[in-house]
Scaffold this motif. Structure first.
Motif, PDB file in Angstrom:
ATOM      1  N   TYR A   1      15.918  46.593  35.829  1.00 50.60           N
ATOM      2  CA  TYR A   1      16.136  45.708  34.680  1.00 50.60           C
ATOM      3  C   TYR A   1      17.185  44.683  35.085  1.00 50.60           C
ATOM      4  O   TYR A   1      18.161  45.018  35.753  1.00 50.60           O
TER       5      TYR A   1
ATOM      6  N   ASP B   1       4.759  36.947  39.611  1.00 49.90           N
ATOM      7  CA  ASP B   1       5.863  37.875  39.890  1.00 49.90           C
ATOM      8  C   ASP B   1       5.595  39.242  39.248  1.00 49.90           C
ATOM      9  O   ASP B   1       4.945  39.330  38.204  1.00 49.90           O
TER      10      ASP B   1
ATOM     11  N   LYS C   1       6.806  41.323  37.147  1.00 55.27           N
ATOM     12  CA  LYS C   1       7.783  41.533  36.065  1.00 55.27           C
ATOM     13  C   LYS C   1       7.165  41.164  34.718  1.00 55.27           C
ATOM     14  O   LYS C   1       6.199  40.392  34.638  1.00 55.27           O
TER      15      LYS C   1
ATOM     16  N   PHE D   1       8.876  40.079  30.669  1.00 48.39           N
ATOM     17  CA  PHE D   1      10.193  39.740  30.111  1.00 48.39           C
ATOM     18  C   PHE D   1      10.107  39.309  28.653  1.00 48.39           C
ATOM     19  O   PHE D   1       9.033  39.150  28.082  1.00 48.39           O
TER      20      PHE D   1
ATOM     21  N   PHE E   1       3.254  40.930  32.061  1.00 52.33           N
ATOM     22  CA  PHE E   1       3.366  41.156  33.495  1.00 52.33           C
ATOM     23  C   PHE E   1       2.562  40.136  34.311  1.00 52.33           C
ATOM     24  O   PHE E   1       1.391  39.877  34.019  1.00 52.33           O
TER      25      PHE E   1
ATOM     26  N   ARG F   1       9.044  41.011  43.376  1.00 51.17           N
ATOM     27  CA  ARG F   1       9.525  41.127  42.002  1.00 51.17           C
ATOM     28  C   ARG F   1       9.870  39.749  41.428  1.00 51.17           C
ATOM     29  O   ARG F   1       9.599  39.472  40.275  1.00 51.17           O
TER      30      ARG F   1
ATOM     31  N   ILE G   1      14.626  41.202  31.615  1.00 55.12           N
ATOM     32  CA  ILE G   1      13.455  41.361  32.495  1.00 55.12           C
ATOM     33  C   ILE G   1      13.285  42.831  32.855  1.00 55.12           C
ATOM     34  O   ILE G   1      14.252  43.529  33.149  1.00 55.12           O
ATOM     35  N   HIS G   2      12.032  43.260  32.877  1.00 54.81           N
ATOM     36  CA  HIS G   2      11.695  44.611  33.346  1.00 54.81           C
ATOM     37  C   HIS G   2      10.777  44.474  34.558  1.00 54.81           C
ATOM     38  O   HIS G   2       9.717  43.862  34.476  1.00 54.81           O
ATOM     39  N   TYR G   3      11.230  45.025  35.675  1.00 54.02           N
ATOM     40  CA  TYR G   3      10.375  45.110  36.864  1.00 54.02           C
ATOM     41  C   TYR G   3       9.871  46.558  36.916  1.00 54.02           C
ATOM     42  O   TYR G   3      10.642  47.457  37.250  1.00 54.02           O
TER      43      TYR G   3
END
Length: 318
Positions: A268, A98, A100, A102, A86, A192, A178-180
């Protein structure tokens, strides 16, 4: 008429035996890329079953404990494979990371690819036996879709239809789930994904229908990119803009934070960054140089350009 959404195109037009339909696709995608640099594409090679499987694998990975995910973070690879935690990456020219985390899947080249470089191995996730297999199947389908889009663009530019095939197949492409995560406190200047252009030839994005993706129009106005559920969003990257001497546009885009009442929802998205082999020359194409548009860029290879950019966005420390 000002554009309020990105144009939608149908790949089955290009794949049809009808030369008129094929040409229609070439004209539509070419003019969209001159105008706004983005399209929504339907009838691609990713079927719904594969997409659903990929999302369930990706969610399972990001749900793993922090310590488990960290095992797969490889600083020595400049974030090119495995997990990137992150806030590590930031937009060019921005200090805030950012919001996020990933994962990166990379190319597994054919035995007879005759590459001038060696790609790092993909990293196997031991906890999820199907993660890599499903990820690489999606990788192949996105790569195949991307090569057909590049064929249409080659025709639009007045090149041989298969001009990009050698460079794009076995290229240094990346699939990035990607996971926010949900936003817990008011972010200080971070979004994000900060406003940026992509580095590569083209980007194929799954999951933009979740909202938040915005594209900067020529007049400086930000518009929401709202594809339909089964469409891929495909945009021009900086390498292709440079190679076409600014004829095709790499448009600045961002992922904005959702309205406060949706902060508790994760987001996502899964972009596929189609990169060529690193020895591809990105020198401005003669077909794109004339008196009105003289040559805008120095000669450079894709590999040199990529390295320069990874330093600028903080993934490689010099």
């Amino acid at each position: 008429m000002s554009i309020t959404n990105i144009p939608s195109v149908n790949l089955s037009d290009f794949l049809s035996e009808d030369p008129k339909r094929k040409q229609k696709f070439v004209n539509e995608i070419g003019s969209a890329y001159e105008e706004i640099g983005f399209v929504a594409l339907n009838h691609h090679f990713l079927d719904k079953k594969l997409v659903d499987e990929l999302y369930s694998q990706v969610k399972a990975f990001f749900d793993l404990p922090e310590g488990t995910k960290k095992k797969y973070e490889r600083e020595d690879l400049g974030g090119q494979r495995g997990y990137v935690s992150f806030g590590k990456e930031h937009a060019k020219g921005k200090k805030e990371g950012d919001l996020k985390e990933f994962w990166h899947f990379g190319q597994e080249p054919d035995k007879d690819a005759k590459l001038t470089e060696k790609y790092p191995e993909n990293i196997e996730v031991k906890e999820l036996p199907k993660f890599n297999e499903v990820g690489m199947e999606a990788y192949r389908m996105l790569e195949k879709t991307g090569i057909y889009v590049l064929r249409a663009l080659a025709l639009y530019l007045g090149l041989n239809e298969y001009y990009f095939d050698h460079w794009a197949s076995n290229g240094n492409s990346i699939l990035r789930p990607i996971h926010y995560p949900p936003i817990e406190t008011e972010p200080k200047g971070a979004v994000r994904a900060g406003a940026h252009g992509d580095i590569n030839l083209i980007t194929l994005l799954m999951g933009a229908s979740a909202g938040g993706l915005q594209v900067k129009r020529k007049d400086g106005e930000w518009i929401d990119a709202k594809p339909k559920e089964d469409e891929l969003v495909i945009n021009v990257g900086d390498m292709l803009e440079r190679h076409t001497n600014n004829k095709l546009r790499s448009t600045i885009h961002r992922v904005v934070n959702p309205p406060k009442e949706e902060w508790d929802k994760p987001r996502y998205s899964i972009p596929f960054f189609l990169h060529p082999r690193s020895d591809m020359r990105l020198d401005c194409l003669e077909e794109c140089i004339d008196e009105d548009n003289p040559k805008q860029y120095e000669d450079i290879t894709a590999g040199e350009f990529l390295h320069q950019r990874l330093v600028e966005i903080g993934l490689i420390k010099e």
